[in-house]
Design a protein around this motif. Structure first.
Motif, short mmCIF file in Angstrom:
data_model
loop_
_atom_site.label_atom_id
_atom_site.label_comp_id
_atom_site.label_asym_id
_atom_site.label_seq_id
_atom_site.Cartn_x
_atom_site.Cartn_y
_atom_site.Cartn_z
N TRP A 78 0.87 -1.19 -0.07
CA TRP A 78 0.15 -0.04 -0.01
C TRP A 78 0.60 1.00 0.10
O TRP A 78 0.45 2.26 0.13
CB TRP A 78 -0.87 0.12 1.22
CG TRP A 78 -2.11 -0.92 0.93
CD1 TRP A 78 -3.44 -0.53 0.47
CD2 TRP A 78 -2.46 -2.41 1.20
NE1 TRP A 78 -4.15 -1.30 0.31
CE2 TRP A 78 -3.52 -2.64 0.49
CE3 TRP A 78 -1.37 -3.28 1.33
CZ2 TRP A 78 -4.15 -3.93 0.47
CZ3 TRP A 78 -2.02 -4.61 1.32
CH2 TRP A 78 -3.10 -4.98 0.70
N HIS A 79 2.21 1.17 0.05
CA HIS A 79 2.96 2.16 0.14
C HIS A 79 4.18 2.22 -0.82
O HIS A 79 5.30 2.71 -0.81
CB HIS A 79 3.42 2.45 1.53
CG HIS A 79 2.31 2.81 2.72
ND1 HIS A 79 1.75 3.92 2.56
CD2 HIS A 79 1.68 2.03 3.52
CE1 HIS A 79 1.09 4.32 3.51
NE2 HIS A 79 0.71 3.05 3.97
N SER A 80 3.94 1.27 -1.80
CA SER A 80 5.12 0.98 -2.81
C SER A 80 5.25 2.28 -3.67
O SER A 80 4.26 3.10 -4.17
CB SER A 80 4.71 -0.35 -3.53
OG SER A 80 5.52 -0.39 -4.52
N GLY A 115 0.41 6.52 0.07
CA GLY A 115 -0.22 5.32 0.13
C GLY A 115 -1.41 5.06 -0.50
O GLY A 115 -1.88 6.23 -1.02
N VAL A 116 -2.02 3.94 -0.84
CA VAL A 116 -3.10 3.76 -1.31
C VAL A 116 -4.10 3.79 -0.41
O VAL A 116 -3.94 2.81 0.72
CB VAL A 116 -3.11 2.27 -2.15
CG1 VAL A 116 -4.35 1.93 -2.69
CG2 VAL A 116 -1.94 2.69 -3.14
N THR A 121 -4.31 6.45 -5.23
CA THR A 121 -3.05 6.77 -4.83
C THR A 121 -2.95 8.31 -4.51
O THR A 121 -3.88 9.05 -4.71
CB THR A 121 -2.20 6.70 -5.95
OG1 THR A 121 -2.59 7.34 -7.11
CG2 THR A 121 -2.10 5.11 -6.69
N ALA A 122 -1.89 8.67 -3.93
CA ALA A 122 -1.67 10.04 -3.49
C ALA A 122 -1.88 10.91 -4.80
O ALA A 122 -2.37 11.83 -4.40
CB ALA A 122 -0.43 10.11 -2.98
N LYS A 123 -1.47 10.35 -5.89
CA LYS A 123 -1.56 11.25 -7.11
C LYS A 123 -3.09 11.35 -7.40
O LYS A 123 -3.61 12.34 -7.89
CB LYS A 123 -0.66 10.50 -8.26
CG LYS A 123 -0.83 11.21 -9.38
CD LYS A 123 0.13 10.42 -10.67
CE LYS A 123 0.01 11.18 -11.88
NZ LYS A 123 0.79 10.66 -13.02
N ASP A 124 -3.80 10.22 -7.42
CA ASP A 124 -5.14 10.32 -7.80
C ASP A 124 -6.06 11.28 -6.79
O ASP A 124 -6.81 12.03 -7.28
CB ASP A 124 -6.11 9.00 -7.30
CG ASP A 124 -5.45 8.01 -8.34
OD1 ASP A 124 -4.90 8.29 -9.31
OD2 ASP A 124 -5.73 6.83 -7.98
#
Length: 94
Positions: free
Chosen positions: A39-41, A75-76, A81-84
């Protein structure tokens, strides 16, 4: 009236907190068979795997809302995602 410092402290606390439903049994993010680092990859394939697992969760929408509300920057969460989440926040503020 709260000071700016107190508001910042509250926001920091919210960001580090976990969603209230995180203790529910059977969540994919809590399954010991799933790698917790998934989840944090930073690896896109692993992020896609984490998102796919999130979509199987009954709390996926609540988790995504929580991540947006608390401005989670890593994280997801809720198959986002953080970007989302950053893009969603920009769209709302535009």
């Amino acid at each position: 009236m709260p000071t700016v410092a107190r508001l910042a402290t509250r926001l920091t606390a919210l960001r580090s907190a976990h969603p209230p439903f995180i203790q529910e049994p059977g969540l994919p993010c809590k399954n010991p068979d799933n790698d917790p680092d998934l989840w944090h990859s930073r690896n896109n394939i692993q992020l896609l795997q984490a998102q796919a697992l999130c979509r199987t969760c009954p709390f996926v929408d609540e988790c995504a809302d929580w991540a947006l509300t608390t401005q989670q920057q890593h994280g997801v969460w809720g198959a986002t995602t953080a970007k989302d989440r950053k893009q969603a926040t920009r769209q709302v503020n535009a």
